[in-house]
Each structure stands twice: as structure tokens, then as C-alpha cells.
Design an enzyme around this catalytic site. Structure first.
Site, PDB file in Angstrom:
ATOM      1  N   TRP A   1     -10.640   1.456  -5.286  1.00 44.48           N
ATOM      2  CA  TRP A   1     -10.076   0.113  -5.454  1.00 44.48           C
ATOM      3  C   TRP A   1      -8.720   0.014  -4.751  1.00 44.48           C
ATOM      4  O   TRP A   1      -8.377  -1.005  -4.171  1.00 44.48           O
ATOM      5  CB  TRP A   1      -9.898  -0.190  -6.954  1.00 44.48           C
ATOM      6  CG  TRP A   1      -9.310  -1.550  -7.210  1.00 44.48           C
ATOM      7  CD1 TRP A   1      -9.996  -2.717  -7.342  1.00 44.48           C
ATOM      8  CD2 TRP A   1      -7.926  -1.892  -7.360  1.00 44.48           C
ATOM      9  NE1 TRP A   1      -9.126  -3.756  -7.557  1.00 44.48           N
ATOM     10  CE2 TRP A   1      -7.853  -3.276  -7.572  1.00 44.48           C
ATOM     11  CE3 TRP A   1      -6.740  -1.163  -7.324  1.00 44.48           C
ATOM     12  CZ2 TRP A   1      -6.647  -3.950  -7.758  1.00 44.48           C
ATOM     13  CZ3 TRP A   1      -5.544  -1.817  -7.506  1.00 44.48           C
ATOM     14  CH2 TRP A   1      -5.504  -3.193  -7.720  1.00 44.48           C
ATOM     15  N   HIS A   2      -7.977   1.131  -4.793  1.00 41.02           N
ATOM     16  CA  HIS A   2      -6.643   1.098  -4.193  1.00 41.02           C
ATOM     17  C   HIS A   2      -6.683   1.066  -2.669  1.00 41.02           C
ATOM     18  O   HIS A   2      -5.716   0.634  -2.040  1.00 41.02           O
ATOM     19  CB  HIS A   2      -5.814   2.281  -4.681  1.00 41.02           C
ATOM     20  CG  HIS A   2      -5.262   2.072  -6.055  1.00 41.02           C
ATOM     21  ND1 HIS A   2      -5.973   2.378  -7.189  1.00 41.02           N
ATOM     22  CD2 HIS A   2      -4.086   1.556  -6.483  1.00 41.02           C
ATOM     23  CE1 HIS A   2      -5.256   2.077  -8.252  1.00 41.02           C
ATOM     24  NE2 HIS A   2      -4.108   1.556  -7.853  1.00 41.02           N
ATOM     25  N   GLY A   3      -7.764   1.524  -2.087  1.00 40.62           N
ATOM     26  CA  GLY A   3      -7.831   1.441  -0.640  1.00 40.62           C
ATOM     27  C   GLY A   3      -8.961   2.261  -0.067  1.00 40.62           C
ATOM     28  O   GLY A   3      -9.461   3.188  -0.689  1.00 40.62           O
TER      29      GLY A   3
ATOM     30  N   PHE B   1      -3.168  -3.589  -1.691  1.00 44.33           N
ATOM     31  CA  PHE B   1      -4.409  -3.280  -2.390  1.00 44.33           C
ATOM     32  C   PHE B   1      -5.205  -4.545  -2.669  1.00 44.33           C
ATOM     33  O   PHE B   1      -6.266  -4.520  -3.150  1.00 44.33           O
ATOM     34  CB  PHE B   1      -4.119  -2.540  -3.704  1.00 44.33           C
ATOM     35  CG  PHE B   1      -3.250  -1.322  -3.476  1.00 44.33           C
ATOM     36  CD1 PHE B   1      -3.529  -0.459  -2.430  1.00 44.33           C
ATOM     37  CD2 PHE B   1      -2.159  -1.075  -4.283  1.00 44.33           C
ATOM     38  CE1 PHE B   1      -2.732   0.650  -2.201  1.00 44.33           C
ATOM     39  CE2 PHE B   1      -1.364   0.032  -4.064  1.00 44.33           C
ATOM     40  CZ  PHE B   1      -1.650   0.891  -3.019  1.00 44.33           C
TER      41      PHE B   1
END
Lengths: 466, 161
Positions: A319-321, A466
Site C-alpha cells: 500500500w505504501h508503494g 502514498f
């Protein structure tokens, strides 16, 4: 538009507040929606159309779901949910993971497929999760389908939380959509929180960031330097994202909404589990409620709990990248939590609390190295330096530490609740002298923030990416 | 048409509209695929670089307040001497939402440099900064140019994208 540029607090916000407060109650939602869409479109209006498509798609999906459930047609409801979730995830994946996926396919299969990355609409990960929350809540009967398109659009686009959260679960926001309560006390509370957040961002995160980025550009080669770099990032990220969250919650209050807390002094944690109860709380709650628990949580034995934890942390990393460093970072926490829960529980329980706290913070600092490093090898290079590889001290580290140790100390102090507790005691008192002192304090904070905005240079919020 | 069919049609129309939007946006070529190195080569081919030297992320942060990590890439040529006004900065954005911030940072730098040479302190430099400077945003690229040949360099920049 960013909360920490002059345009927002001195142009957009006052206009928004005035328009909102003078609007008749019946059209306040319309005012807020128009303001939110304007906020989203600022700088890149093209994506407004995509946002509107997203809203329409999920609005109709919610209605369809609701009607199928009312008619007890669960099979059809499940199909609608599946198709809608896939559509939302495809949109997210198209912008965030397409390039990463092709890069890895090319590397694995020795192909040369053309890789083209697409610039994502701002806040995409955050508002996609809001949309998914709505669909899941309706499907699971936690909330009614939203018939009012205006209210639904406002839930998705509400500008204080649009870009970087806190991620609001639909059932928490639903009740507030009917009649947000505004009064002077809430407005004052909101302004106070907004100012505190702005100060965290401009006076702590950005100042610490100056030395952090300089150290990164120079490349620190010693153990001491690697620690200073990692600790600087640890503090910068907290004050950056924590500051943003304070501002968002403050803005929500000004407009009569209550947004959930996103941080609770995370670096005071006594275990990794405790850290994740205090850090980015809204994201943790989202994954707990919509992934971990539906997978079975910890109710189906140790093996399945381990599987569920690893899935959740793999997804949290992703999800963060779209990068292996984020995936490793997510798995790192998955493994730490499994070790804490199943392997080292007895050892952890008997450790003195101070030692437990220290060890947890140490693990968190090491974790952030994956977060700020450009590649896995770079991350392991920094970690190996932190644990003794190379010289203990180099001139670069010495130079930057001599410039930043004071602000790092202030940052460490600000990680504790002492200042905030004293502030709240003062803030709640009504004696004239105390009120005057409070006003002077916040006035001074505002002046310092203005000076930082005018004199400083723009630095975006870290979580915008993000 | 019953209600659920109506909602289903609405949902599919919205999905279709999103797909059409994406196809139109990303086939329009607004987002350039040209590598930064190629854009740099095209611009430098039109500019006299005698008074310029390549600069790193630290100088980018010092002069513009921009963090190199936030972007897909950048090329910065700063003046060798404080009294030289020429400067080139090309930033490849990671997100087009960054365009406004990058352009503002460039404008601020330009204003600061102009102020240095204002009031007759450096008329030639002032002239160059005010008449031969360009800040241009094109999709995922933002350009700052201060050069005698700013116009032709700008054309080369646009052509390279």
C-alpha cells in the site's frame, strides 16, 4: 494544494470557513463538496473527471448492493461487491503498480516490454480505501446504502482527509454526514490543532529534513552517521505525517466533523504490537477490519494467524508503494509481530519496561531505513553501517550532527506527551491571565510558522507519495 | 427498467467513462516518456554552458528547497560564479500534482536572483533574468532556463518531449 503553503491557511481556508459558516444549513454540504472538489482539482484538474467517475461507480454499486441485500439476493450482492472491488483495485493498481509489475516481469523473463509509469491522482490510495470501506460496510450490513449522492461524494472527497487521511471508515463518518455540529468551541479547538500540526511540519519535520536530505545526498559512511541519518528520518516522518494528521483533524473540527486519531505518541510504544496501535492508526484499523478479521484473524489456530498476519503486512507494505523496499518493510513487521506473539512472548513479557521500550524503538528505527532507502542494497548498506561496518565516525556525520543535534533533541522531547499535557492544562483554564498566555503562545507559533512558510522553501508532505 | 438494473447500468457507464478518460488522457502524450538524459541533451545543445556547472541534490535543496527524492529525476546547472545569472533546472515529476510546487520554487529562485541584480547593481544580469528567462511546465516535466538562448532552448525542450 498543500496545508503548509501560504495559499492554504491564508487564502483557501479562510474563504472556505467563511463560505461554510455563512451558508444556510441546507446547502452547507453543497458548499463543502464544491470546496473539496476545488481542493482536489487544484494543480491538476484533469483528474477531477476520474474522481467523479469513481464516485458515480461506487455510488451506484452501493445502491445495487443495498437493493440486492434487501431482496436477500446474496449471490448477486456478492458479485456486485466483487466486480466493484476489482474495479477500484484495478484503478489503484494501474497508477501505482503497473510500472513496478512490468519492471519485474522484464527482469524475470529477460523481456524488454516498454514500461510507462503513470502519475497518480493525489490521495488515490487514501480515497480508494475510503470507497472500499463503504462497499464492505454496506455488504456486511454495518451501514445503510447511501441514497444521497451529495453525502456520498462528500464522504469520499472531504478535503481535510482527502489527500493523506486519516482513512475514515464509512460507518464512522455516516452519522456525521447528516448534520455536522459547528460551534465556536469546536472552531477554536480546530484552529489550535491545525496550528500545532503546522508547527510540527514546518518547525520540526522540515528543519530536521534539511539535515537528513543533506546527509543522504552526501552519503554518510560511518556507524554514527548512519544512526544520525536514521534517527533524523524517524523524527522527520513522525512530525511530518503526525503534523499533517493534526491539521486534518483540526480542519475537520472547524467544519464540525470528528476525524479519528491517527497517532498516539508512537515512539513511546512498549512492543511492536503497541507501536502499530499508535502509528497510522486509521490504516491499521482498516487492514484489521477489512482484511485480517475477514481472513479469520487469530481465531483459527496459530498457522492461520501467521498466514493472516503475513498477508496483512505484505499488503501494508505494498500500500505504501510499488517497491521492494516497502514490501520488505511490510514483511519485516509481519515477522516481528509473529516473533513477538508466538516465539518470544515469554521473554518479552519479563523484560523491564524501559528495556522493552528501547528495543522496540530500535527495531522501528531500523525499519524506517527500508522506508527511506532507494533500494534494498542501499537499505542493507545503511543497516550494516548502523551495526558497526566501517568507521565509527566520519567528518560528514560530525559536521551534520553538530548542526542538527539541538533540533533532534527538541524532536525527541516532542515525542513525549509532557508538552501537550501542560498545554492542555493551560488551555482548559479560564483565568484571564492564562487565556492571554495561551493566545500569546499560539500567536507566536503562528508567527514562526508564517516565517517558515515565507522564508523557507516548499517541502511536500512525505505521505503524499502514498 | 427496474431499480437494480438502473443502478447496474449506472455503475457500468461510470466504469466505461473512467476507462475512456484513462485512454484519452494517456494516449494524448501529455505525459512524456522521453528520458531525462535526452531532454537534458536537447536543452544543453542550445545553451552556452561556459558559465555553468552541474550541481547535485544538495544544491537543489539549498537553492530551490526541493528534495531530489520527491521526483523522478532532475538536472541542475548552476552558475560557476555568483555574478553569473545563467541557470538551468529540469525536473521530471513523479506526479503532475507536484508541478505547481516546483514551478513556484523556480519562480521564487528567479525572483531572488533578480533582486540581487536590481537597482543598477548588475544591469546586464538583470536584463537576462527578466527578459531571457523561462519557466515552463509540460506534463511531467518542469523547466527553468536563464540563458541568452532561452527561446531556442525552450523549443528544443518541447521538441524533445
Amino acid at each position: 494544494m498543500s496545508f503548509s503553503t501560504l495559499l492554504f491557511p491564508f487564502v483557501f481556508l479562510p474563504i472556505a470557513i467563511i463560505l461554510y459558516y455563512i451558508s444556510p444549513k441546507k446547502i452547507r454540504s453543497v458548499t463543502l463538496l464544491v470546496l473539496s472538489l476545488l481542493f482536489f482539482a487544484w494543480g491538476n484538474p484533469a483528474y477531477l473527471l476520474l474522481m467523479l467517475c469513481s464516485i458515480a461507480m461506487n455510488y451506484f454499486a452501493g445502491l445495487e448492493l443495498g437493493h440486492h441485500l434487501q431482496a436477500e439476493n446474496h449471490r448477486r450482492a456478492k458479485t456486485v461487491l466483487t466486480v466493484s472491488v476489482i474495479a477500484n483495485l484495478l484503478l489503484l493498481g494501474f497508477f501505482k503498480y503497473y510500472g513496478f509489475l512490468l519492471d519485474n516481469i522484464n527482469a524475470l523473463l529477460h523481456l524488454k516490454l516498454p514500461v510507462r509509469t503513470y502519475l497518480a491522482p493525489i490521495g488515490l490510495s487514501f480515497y480508494t480505501f475510503s470507497l472500499l470501506s463503504y462497499l464492505f460496510d454496506v455488504y456486511r450490513g454495518k451501514a445503510e446504502m447511501q441514497r444521497n449522492l451529495l453525502s456520498f461524494s462528500l464522504y469520499v472527497t472531504f478535503f481535510p482527509k482527502l489527500i493523506s487521511g486519516p482513512i475514515m471508515q464509512y460507518h464512522d463518518f455516516e452519522a456525521q454526514l447528516i448534520s455536522p455540529r459547528v460551534n465556536l468551541t469546536k472552531l477554536g479547538d480546530g484552529v489550535r490543532l491545525f496550528l500545532i500540526g503546522l508547527a510540527k511540519k514546518l518547525l520540526l519535520a522540515d528543519v530536521i529534513g534539511t539535515s537528513f536530505y543533506a546527509m543522504q545526498a552526501q552519503g554518510v559512511q560511518s556507524t554514527f552517521g548512519a544512526w544520525v541519518e536514521a534517527i533524523s528520518y524517524t523524527l522527520m516522518l513522525y512530525f511530518d505525517f503526525g503534523g499533517y494528521s493534526d491539521m486534518a483533524i483540526g480542519l475537520g473540527k472547524m467544519l464540525g466533523f470528528e476525524l479519528p486519531k491517527n497517532f498516539e505518541y508512537p515512539y513511546l510504544c512498549s512492543s511492536i504490537t503497541d507501536f502499530w496501535r499508535r502509528w497510522h492508526i486509521s490504516l491499521g484499523s482498516w487492514f484489521r477490519d477489512y482484511v485480517y478479521i475477514p481472513l479469520g484473524g487469530s481465531r483459527e489456530g496459530q498457522a492461520k494467524t501467521i498466514r493472516n498476519l503475513m498477508i496483512v503486512w505484505l499488503l501494508t507494505g505494498l500500500w505504501h508503494g510499488a517497491s521492494w523496499t516497502f514490501i520488505i518493510w511490510g514483511l519485516y513487521y509481519g515477522i516481528l509481530l509473529i516473533l513477538e506473539k508466538f516465539v518470544l512472548k515469554k521473554v518479552v513479557d519479563v523484560l523491564p519496561s524501559f528495556l522493552r521500550h528501547l528495543l522496540t524503538v530500535l527495531l522501528v528505527v531500523v525499519g524506517w531505513v527500508f522506508f527511506f532507502s532507494g533500494s534494498i542494497s542501499e537499505a542493507f548498506g545503511t543497516i550494516s553501517r548502523m551495526f558497526g561496518k566501517g568507521a565509527f565516525l566520519d567528518s560528514t556525520a560530525k559536521y551534520y550532527f553538530s548542526g542538527c543535534w539541538k533540533i533532534l533533541l527538541v524532536g525527541i522531547f516532542a515525542c513525549f506527551p509532557i508538552g501537550a499535557r501542560i498545554g492542555m492544562q493551560v488551555y482548559r483554564r479560564s483565568e484571564r491571565a492564562v487565556v492571554l498566555l495561551s493566545v500569546l503562545y499560539f500567536g507566536l507559533l503562528l508567527l514562526l510558522c508564517i516565517a517558515a512558510m515565507v522564508g523557507g522553501t516548499y517541502s511536500s508532505f512525505l505521505y503524499f507519495q502514498f | 427498467m427496474n431499480k437494480t438494473t438502473f443502478f447496474a447500468v449506472g455503475r457500468w457507464v461510470a466504469i466505461l467513462a473512467a476507462v475512456i478518460f484513462l485512454i484519452c488522457t494517456f494516449s494524448s502524450g501529455k505525459i512524456s516518456k522521453t528520458p531525462l538524459e535526452a531532454v537534458e541533451k536537447a536543452v544543453l545543445g542550445k545553451v552556452d554552458t561556459t558559465h555553468l556547472e552541474g550541481s547535485d541534490a544538495q544544491i537543489l535543496h539549498r537553492d530551490y528547497g526541493l528534495s531530489a527524492n520527491d521526483y523522478d529525476g532532475f538536472v541542475l546547472y548552476s552558475p560557476k560564479d555568483f555574478m553569473d545569472p545563467e541557470e538551468i533546472l529540469i525536473v521530471k515529476l513523479a506526479d503532475t500534482n507536484q508541478a505547481e510546487q516546483v514551478a513556484s520554487a523556480m519562480q521564487k529562485r528567479l525572483d531572488e536572483r533578480t533582486a540581487v541584480f536590481d537597482n543598477g547593481y548588475g544591469p546586464a544580469q538583470y536584463d537576462l533574468l527578466t527578459k531571457h528567462s523561462v519557466i515552463r511546465t509540460e506534463g511531467n516535466y518542469v523547466l527553468l532556463l536563464v540563458s541568452e538562448n532561452a527561446e531556442s532552448a525552450l523549443k528544443a525542450f518541447l521538441k524533445a518531449l
